[in-house]
Design an enzyme around this catalytic site. Structure first.
Site, mmCIF file in Angstrom:
data_model
loop_
_atom_site.group_PDB
_atom_site.id
_atom_site.type_symbol
_atom_site.label_atom_id
_atom_site.label_comp_id
_atom_site.label_asym_id
_atom_site.label_seq_id
_atom_site.Cartn_x
_atom_site.Cartn_y
_atom_site.Cartn_z
ATOM 1 N N LYS A 1 0.856 -1.181 0.000
ATOM 2 C CA LYS A 1 0.000 0.000 0.000
ATOM 3 C C LYS A 1 0.888 1.224 0.000
ATOM 4 O O LYS A 1 1.993 1.198 0.529
ATOM 5 C CB LYS A 1 -0.881 0.030 1.252
ATOM 6 C CG LYS A 1 -2.096 0.908 1.090
ATOM 7 C CD LYS A 1 -3.150 0.176 0.288
ATOM 8 C CE LYS A 1 -4.475 0.867 0.276
ATOM 9 N NZ LYS A 1 -5.528 -0.081 -0.123
HETATM 10 N N1 GLU Z 1 -7.247 0.077 -3.340
HETATM 11 C C1 GLU Z 1 -7.987 -1.103 -3.610
HETATM 12 C C2 GLU Z 1 -8.036 -1.991 -2.379
HETATM 13 O O1 GLU Z 1 -7.870 -1.539 -1.275
HETATM 14 C C3 GLU Z 1 -7.527 -1.819 -4.869
HETATM 15 C C4 GLU Z 1 -6.113 -2.290 -4.864
HETATM 16 C C5 GLU Z 1 -5.642 -2.838 -6.197
HETATM 17 O O2 GLU Z 1 -6.423 -2.945 -7.112
HETATM 18 O O3 GLU Z 1 -4.441 -3.149 -6.271
HETATM 19 O O4 GLU Z 1 -8.302 -3.146 -2.477
#
Ligand code: GLU
Length: 425
Positions: A115
């Site tokens: 993240k």
């Molecule tokens: N931000 C989204 C999540 O928390 C998508 C992450 C992604 O597609 O890599 O799952």
């Protein structure tokens, strides 16, 4: 078990890293996880902090702090969104990175977890300031990201445009266009059909599955959605079209209630015109967050962390809780929900539709062959339904709640790979 008065200070209860670690510890203990692997999986693999200089429109230089945490790359490249918010902290990004590892493992797609976050207030920044910040953040992370290393995606306050800037910056450094470095891109540069609404679609699919467990029909199911961003608005729109009765929408600046159901398409139009859900004629205006404890069958928190805590969990009236957001419930509140027999579809399962379609996008980019929307949606549907079944049957078999079951399924998949790969010394 009786409900005890909360003893944990709210700052600790709402620390997402502690919330993640608390569930991880319970699941690891139940799995009898080897002590060494326990430590390996409890902490992130790599945490990168960058200080990003950005020339503001007024000519001044500002420094923004950004993070990228890669929790695990055991099952494949690290994967996860990037958020822009004044509230970003390293502990939050750590938790979100770990949740990505578990999420990808729950739906069994070949990614680890990561993240990113930048501490900034995007509402106060111009488009060109955001572009410069995004490009410099990307450049600072250049050696750590890539289609085989770590693949960012949108999250809170980032979108397709942000991904286009990241893709372009990375590609300029590589001297070639590398579409698979990010997912959630615009469709004309390697984005997947269906990606934008995928998280909301997944939320809808798991709600459908939960309904079957209760013998409920869509038409008689009263739903309240908290948050009307990408996840909440798409879930509400798709569920409204499928026949659900969306009786409440809760946003940070006010809520809307209509016991006969809100016309979500009209609300989407109203919001596009006015920039807010407030002032919508087709529903009664109520105070922000009042609807979390209103009478309904399904409650979908789809905004941010820590909306369900020891302060309000015992007042929740929904029978089914579908976590569209990451970490909307604190770990201490889990016990209260369990005592109330609320059927929880945990975040790492309920909102996995986004990253699942990100996986499809990454596959399409690498193949250079793009799927029709119906194919994307069909594959997503299949993965969400089978993952739901796997988690819920695991929970029944092992007499644990759905959240701990999801963690156990995920941790077991990740630890099995680490054991087989071995530890490189
Ligand atoms: N931000 C989204 C999540 O928390 C998508 C992450 C992604 O597609 O890599 O799952």
């Amino acid at each position: 078990m009786s409900i005890e008065t909360p003893t944990l200070p709210i700052e600790q209860e709402t620390n997402p890293w502690m919330a993640q670690a608390a569930r991880f510890d319970i699941a690891a203990r139940k799995l009898n996880l080897d002590e060494g692997l326990w430590k390996v999986l409890r902490y992130p693999n790599r945490e990168i902090t960058v200080h990003i200089p950005v020339q503001l429109d007024n000519g001044k230089l500002e420094i923004f702090t950004g993070y990228r945490v890669q929790h695990s790359i055991a099952r494949g490249p690290a994967k996860g969104g990037i958020r822009y918010s004044p509230d970003v902290t390293l502990d939050e990004v750590r938790a979100l990175a770990s949740w990505m590892t578990w999420k990808c493992a729950v739906v069994n797609i070949p990614f680890g977890g990561a993240k990113g976050g930048v501490i900034c207030d995007p509402k106060k920044m111009s488009r060109s300031e955001l572009e410069r910040m995004t490009r410099r953040y990307t450049a600072e992370l250049f050696e750590f990201i890539g289609p085989e290393k770590d693949v960012p995606a949108p999250d809170m306050n980032t979108n397709e445009q942000t991904m286009a800037w990241i893709m372009d910056t990375y590609s300029m450094h590589m001297r070639q266009t590398v579409t698979a470095v990010v997912t959630g891109k615009p469709e004309n540069m390697g984005g997947s059909k269906g990606r934008r609404e995928a998280t909301g679609r997944g939320v809808w699919v798991v709600t459908d599955e939960a309904l079957k467990r209760f013998n409920l029909q869509r038409e008689s199911t009263r739903v309240i959605v908290q948050g009307f961003g990408n996840v909440g608005s798409n879930a509400a729109r798709l569920m409204h079209s499928a026949g659900y009765k969306i009786i409440g929408i809760d946003e940070y600046d006010g809520g809307l209630y209509n016991k006969n159901g809100i016309d979500i398409n009209a609300l989407v139009e109203h919001r596009a015109k006015t920039g807010s859900v407030t002032g919508f004629k087709g529903a009664e205006a109520v105070g922000a967050h009042e609807l979390l404890i209103a009478d309904c069958d399904v409650l979908i928190p789809a905004a941010t962390e820590n909306v369900i805590t020891t302060r309000n969990a015992d007042k929740i009236k929904a029978r089914i809780l579908i976590e569209g957001a990451n970490g909307p419930t604190t770990a201490v509140a889990d016990d209260i929900l369990a005592d109330k027999n609320i059927f929880v579809v945990p975040d790492i399962l309920a909102n996995a539709g986004g990253v699942t379609t990100s996986y499809f996008e990454w596959v399409q980019d690498r193949q250079g062959y793009f799927w029709q929307e119906s194919v994307v949606n069909q594959q997503l549907d299949h993965i969400m339904r089978s993952s739901f079944d796997a988690v819920v049957s695991y929970a029944q078999q092992h007499s644990v709640n759905n959240r701990i079951a999801a963690y156990m399924v995920a941790i077991d998949r990740v630890q099995a790979v680490i054991r087989q790969r071995g530890i490189y010394a």
